[in-house]
Write an enzyme that holds these catalytic residues in place. Structure first.
Site, PDB file in Angstrom:
ATOM      1  N   LYS A  75       0.966  -1.302  -0.093  1.00 33.64           N
ATOM      2  CA  LYS A  75       0.161  -0.137  -0.326  1.00 33.64           C
ATOM      3  C   LYS A  75       0.762   1.300  -0.061  1.00 33.64           C
ATOM      4  CE  LYS A  75      -3.859   0.119   0.309  1.00 33.64           C
ATOM      5  NZ  LYS A  75      -4.257  -0.091  -0.991  1.00 33.64           N
ATOM      6  N   HIS A  93      -1.282   4.469  -6.732  1.00 33.36           N
ATOM      7  CA  HIS A  93      -2.523   5.132  -7.392  1.00 33.36           C
ATOM      8  C   HIS A  93      -1.998   5.880  -7.860  1.00 33.36           C
ATOM      9  CE1 HIS A  93      -4.608   1.421  -5.331  1.00 33.36           C
ATOM     10  NE2 HIS A  93      -4.167   2.002  -4.528  1.00 33.36           N
TER      11      HIS A  93
END
Length: 351
Positions: A75, A93
């Site tokens: 992450k 992201h």
């Protein structure tokens, strides 16, 4: 020698890892040096990595690693302004215009580092070489059904916790559904032929939930898609990207509908390309459901680390898929990493 540094995750409720001890041993045989940060929360114990021969480091010490070290996590990093000097492998992201992603890219530009995004590790045809998608779909379907079951008693879904195995998850979910004393809902899955959609379909089948399965052929018209509103649950398993149709427009909230739960498993609400326009924020383990309308009720669940609900199974599956790709780190000209670097360079140039 190529040096891979597996960092400890920093996000709450994130216990997954992208490399097992067995995988680390295989990398070392292939000539790659492996350092693993200690982590009290990782689903696989530190001792297993030490026994495999990995060099062990204290948690969150990767910023002090030599510049040529490749830092590997799953992450995102904590949001800071510090320059990033290393090559990082992670889900960043950062390539779809997300505000947090743009801030991350600026950190790389400031430090001269590189983001090799796990989502963009693809073969020559553009197919992803490793993904958590199946387990995201499986767990996401379970969360959506928990949201629906809570609605039947006038509640919002309760806080979530990780499960030791998928069997434990199924047992818990059956209790929730049987407590409603109502017939099972039905569901529409868009993206049903992909990894995510297959996970959704398998969980629904386990729970006796009838599903309508759509993919590219059924959405090629570009919409609108009134069928979404005629199902109890809607699962979006399609990644937001240019050209993605809008499946749930803003006005759907006030239209006649059977729909009461939207599970946006692709979960990219702050992207301009999001196909779900009735919400703009992720939900969490503490608050899985976001109520976007009261009469009739409509909840959205959009959790961005769903596979962590089943951390051991999802980690082992993903690590097995990714291991051949990591082995190729020893080849500086390996096509998969060349493509990933080119994607990063393209987006850095747009800053």
């Amino acid at each position: 020698m190529t040096h891979l540094w597996v960092r400890a995750e920093q996000r709450d409720n994130e216990t997954r890892v992208g490399l097992t001890p067995e995988g680390a041993a295989a990398l070392m045989v292939a000539g790659i040096d492996v350092t693993v940060e200690r982590s009290p929360s990782r689903v696989i114990a530190d001792e297993a990595y030490a026994q495999a021969g990995c060099t062990m480091a204290q948690s969150h010490t990767w910023p002090d690693a030599p510049q040529e070290t490749i830092i590997f996590g799953l992450k995102e990093l904590q949001e800071e302004d510090s320059p990033l000097i290393h090559r990082h492998i992670m889900f960043g992201h950062a390539f779809k215009g997300q505000p947090a992603g743009l801030r991350l890219l600026r950190r790389f530009r400031k430090g001269g580092g590189t983001l090799l995004d796990l989502e963009y590790l693809t073969d020559a045809q553009g197919r992803r070489l490793a993904a958590f998608g199946y387990w995201a779909g499986y767990a996401g379907a379970a969360v959506a059904l928990k949201c629906w079951a809570a609605q039947q008693t006038g509640q919002l879904a309760a806080a979530l916790g990780a499960y030791e195995t998928s069997a434990h998850l199924l047992s818990d979910l059956r209790v929730d559904l049987e407590a409603t004393e109502t017939d099972r809902p039905n569901a529409l899955i868009i993206g049903a032929q992909g990894r995510v959609g297959s996970g959704v379909a398998d969980l629904c089948a386990e729970m006796g939930v009838a599903t309508t399965k759509w993919d590219l052929a059924e959405t090629a018209s570009g919409g609108p898609f009134p069928e979404v509103l005629t199902h109890d649950l809607f699962f979006n398993c399609v990644l937001a990207r240019p050209g993605t149709p809008v499946f749930v427009p803003v006005e759907a909230i006030k239209q006649p509908r059977k729909l009461s739960v939207i599970a946006d498993i692709a979960c990219d609400p702050d992207s301009d390309f999001s196909p779900i326009k009735v919400y703009d924020q992720t939900t969490s383990w503490e608050t899985p459901a976001l109520r976007v309308h009261e009469h009739p009720v409509l909840d959205v669940t959009a959790i961005d680390n769903l596979p962590s609900l089943l951390p051991l199974e999802s980690s082992k599956d993903y690590a097995e898929q990714l291991l051949p790709v990591l082995k190729s780190l020893a080849d500086p000209d390996a096509p998969v990493w060349t493509r990933a670097r080119a994607t990063f360079d393209e987006h850095i140039a747009k800053l």
